[in-house]
Design a protein around this motif. Structure first.
Motif, mmCIF file in Angstrom:
data_model
loop_
_atom_site.group_PDB
_atom_site.id
_atom_site.type_symbol
_atom_site.label_atom_id
_atom_site.label_comp_id
_atom_site.label_asym_id
_atom_site.label_seq_id
_atom_site.Cartn_x
_atom_site.Cartn_y
_atom_site.Cartn_z
ATOM 1 N N HIS A 164 -0.294 -13.918 22.947
ATOM 2 C CA HIS A 164 -0.865 -12.891 23.819
ATOM 3 C C HIS A 164 -0.792 -11.497 23.201
ATOM 4 O O HIS A 164 -1.675 -10.666 23.428
ATOM 5 N N ILE A 165 0.249 -11.250 22.433
ATOM 6 C CA ILE A 165 0.470 -9.916 21.882
ATOM 7 C C ILE A 165 -0.256 -9.702 20.566
ATOM 8 O O ILE A 165 -0.343 -8.563 20.071
ATOM 9 N N MET A 166 -0.824 -10.755 19.976
ATOM 10 C CA MET A 166 -1.373 -10.663 18.629
ATOM 11 C C MET A 166 -2.464 -9.603 18.460
ATOM 12 O O MET A 166 -2.461 -8.878 17.446
ATOM 13 N N PRO A 167 -3.419 -9.466 19.385
ATOM 14 C CA PRO A 167 -4.406 -8.386 19.203
ATOM 15 C C PRO A 167 -3.753 -7.014 19.076
ATOM 16 O O PRO A 167 -4.194 -6.181 18.266
ATOM 17 N N PHE A 168 -2.687 -6.772 19.842
ATOM 18 C CA PHE A 168 -2.001 -5.483 19.752
ATOM 19 C C PHE A 168 -1.235 -5.363 18.440
ATOM 20 O O PHE A 168 -1.138 -4.272 17.871
ATOM 21 N N ILE A 169 -0.696 -6.467 17.932
ATOM 22 C CA ILE A 169 -0.006 -6.462 16.636
ATOM 23 C C ILE A 169 -0.991 -6.110 15.532
ATOM 24 O O ILE A 169 -0.694 -5.284 14.646
ATOM 25 N N TYR A 170 -2.171 -6.729 15.552
ATOM 26 C CA TYR A 170 -3.198 -6.416 14.556
ATOM 27 C C TYR A 170 -3.640 -4.958 14.672
ATOM 28 O O TYR A 170 -3.872 -4.282 13.653
ATOM 29 N N LEU A 171 -3.768 -4.473 15.900
ATOM 30 C CA LEU A 171 -4.151 -3.076 16.110
ATOM 31 C C LEU A 171 -3.087 -2.136 15.554
ATOM 32 O O LEU A 171 -3.412 -1.119 14.926
ATOM 33 N N THR A 172 -1.823 -2.466 15.764
ATOM 34 C CA THR A 172 -0.724 -1.644 15.255
ATOM 35 C C THR A 172 -0.756 -1.561 13.741
ATOM 36 O O THR A 172 -0.584 -0.485 13.152
ATOM 37 N N ALA A 173 -0.981 -2.692 13.079
ATOM 38 C CA ALA A 173 -1.055 -2.714 11.624
ATOM 39 C C ALA A 173 -2.257 -1.911 11.128
ATOM 40 O O ALA A 173 -2.161 -1.163 10.138
ATOM 41 N N THR A 174 -3.389 -2.047 11.815
ATOM 42 C CA THR A 174 -4.590 -1.291 11.437
ATOM 43 C C THR A 174 -4.371 0.203 11.607
ATOM 44 O O THR A 174 -4.762 1.014 10.749
ATOM 45 N N ALA A 175 -3.746 0.587 12.722
ATOM 46 C CA ALA A 175 -3.463 1.994 12.974
ATOM 47 C C ALA A 175 -2.529 2.563 11.916
ATOM 48 O O ALA A 175 -2.707 3.695 11.452
ATOM 49 N N THR A 176 -1.549 1.775 11.505
ATOM 50 C CA THR A 176 -0.615 2.213 10.473
ATOM 51 C C THR A 176 -1.337 2.449 9.154
ATOM 52 O O THR A 176 -1.106 3.463 8.486
ATOM 53 N N ALA A 177 -2.217 1.515 8.774
ATOM 54 C CA ALA A 177 -2.979 1.663 7.533
ATOM 55 C C ALA A 177 -3.871 2.902 7.589
ATOM 56 O O ALA A 177 -3.970 3.663 6.612
ATOM 57 N N TYR A 178 -4.516 3.120 8.729
ATOM 58 C CA TYR A 178 -5.389 4.285 8.870
ATOM 59 C C TYR A 178 -4.575 5.579 8.768
ATOM 60 O O TYR A 178 -4.978 6.525 8.077
ATOM 61 N N GLU A 179 -3.457 5.625 9.470
ATOM 62 C CA GLU A 179 -2.636 6.829 9.470
ATOM 63 C C GLU A 179 -2.133 7.164 8.074
ATOM 64 O O GLU A 179 -2.071 8.342 7.694
ATOM 65 N N PHE A 180 -1.793 6.128 7.306
ATOM 66 C CA PHE A 180 -1.259 6.375 5.962
ATOM 67 C C PHE A 180 -2.357 6.777 4.988
ATOM 68 O O PHE A 180 -2.270 7.825 4.336
ATOM 69 N N PHE A 181 -3.409 5.951 4.879
ATOM 70 C CA PHE A 181 -4.427 6.185 3.869
ATOM 71 C C PHE A 181 -5.395 7.309 4.259
ATOM 72 O O PHE A 181 -5.738 8.160 3.420
ATOM 73 N N SER A 192 -5.243 9.561 7.208
ATOM 74 C CA SER A 192 -4.693 10.808 7.740
ATOM 75 C C SER A 192 -3.787 11.521 6.748
ATOM 76 O O SER A 192 -3.934 12.732 6.508
ATOM 77 N N LEU A 193 -2.847 10.774 6.140
ATOM 78 C CA LEU A 193 -1.873 11.404 5.242
ATOM 79 C C LEU A 193 -2.413 11.634 3.839
ATOM 80 O O LEU A 193 -2.288 12.719 3.281
ATOM 81 N N LEU A 194 -3.019 10.602 3.248
ATOM 82 C CA LEU A 194 -3.459 10.711 1.848
ATOM 83 C C LEU A 194 -4.790 11.441 1.709
ATOM 84 O O LEU A 194 -4.941 12.306 0.842
ATOM 85 N N LEU A 195 -5.776 11.081 2.540
ATOM 86 C CA LEU A 195 -7.122 11.634 2.393
ATOM 87 C C LEU A 195 -7.409 12.792 3.343
ATOM 88 O O LEU A 195 -8.447 13.442 3.230
ATOM 89 N N ASN A 196 -6.496 13.018 4.293
ATOM 90 C CA ASN A 196 -6.635 14.121 5.250
ATOM 91 C C ASN A 196 -7.956 14.054 6.014
ATOM 92 O O ASN A 196 -8.632 15.060 6.234
#
Length: 211
Positions: free
Chosen positions: A32-49, A51-55
């Motif tokens: 049941h939680i898997m869609p949110f787990i995938y979303l969390t991982a996607t959000a983390t990748a976006y925030e790192f690459f 927001s932080l790296l490419l601004n």
């Protein structure tokens, strides 16, 4: 300190999916939680690459994330209750979607905090309301099922803590950002709440029995 907490939050964002892959040897695990787990991982990748790296401007992602957040959390609670309270879930979904549509009128590419605040109210009420109902049912007919799947406890605990902590922060975030010199001090609260949520997700994934 702010930078250190930011990177800790990012690291904790990939832990749930990483633990899942290490334990089950697959990205595709039912739960049941898997869609949110995938979303969390996607959000983390976006925030790192992005927001932080490419601004990259995060306003677009913030509004898109609110929609994904709405859908994945609704899915989790709906499946957790196994289609009980069907009418209440339908009503809740309508309110969540209508609120999201309303928030779009207040969204701008330069400031998404007001739209975020609008979305935060119904999703917080939804999470806390159904979390309370889950605890109530835990002492009734759902007690045996909960013991068989203790991961649900960690998922609901993490979500309840996160939304309880960040509700007022996002609700007044627009005004804090535009009138206060201590915006980052307030934002640390969001980072800490995020870390707590992601730790609970990680523990829950470790204890999870795929459906």
């Amino acid at each position: 300190m702010y930078d250190a907490l930011t990177y800790i939050a990012l690291l904790s964002g990939i832990l749930p999916l990483s633990i899942l892959v290490l334990r089950y040897k697959s990205f595709l695990v039912k739960g049941h939680i898997m869609p949110f787990i995938y979303l969390t991982a996607t959000a983390t990748a976006y925030e790192f690459f992005c927001s932080l790296l490419l601004n990259v401007n995060s306003s677009y992602w913030s509004q898109a994330y609110s929609l994904f957040e709405l859908c994945t959390i609704y899915y989790f609670y709906n499946k957790t209750f196994q289609r009980k309270y069907k009418s209440l879930f339908v009503l809740s979904f309508v309110v969540l979607v209508v609120t999201y549509c309303v928030s779009a009128f207040f969204w701008t590419s330069t400031n998404s905090l007001l739209a975020k605040a609008i979305n935060k109210l119904p999703i917080t009420v939804f999470v806390l309301g159904f979390s309370f109902m889950w605890v109530k049912c835990l002492f009734r007919e759902m007690a045996i099922d909960a013991l068989k799947n203790p991961s649900t406890f960690y998922f609901i605990t993490g979500l309840s803590i996160y939304y309880s902590i960040t509700f007022l922060l996002f609700l007044f975030g627009y005004y804090i950002a535009n009138s206060s010199d201590y915006f980052y001090d307030f934002w640390v609260i969001n980072i800490i709440a995020t870390i707590i949520l992601r730790i609970c997700l990680t523990v829950g994934v470790w204890k999870m029995e795929p459906n």
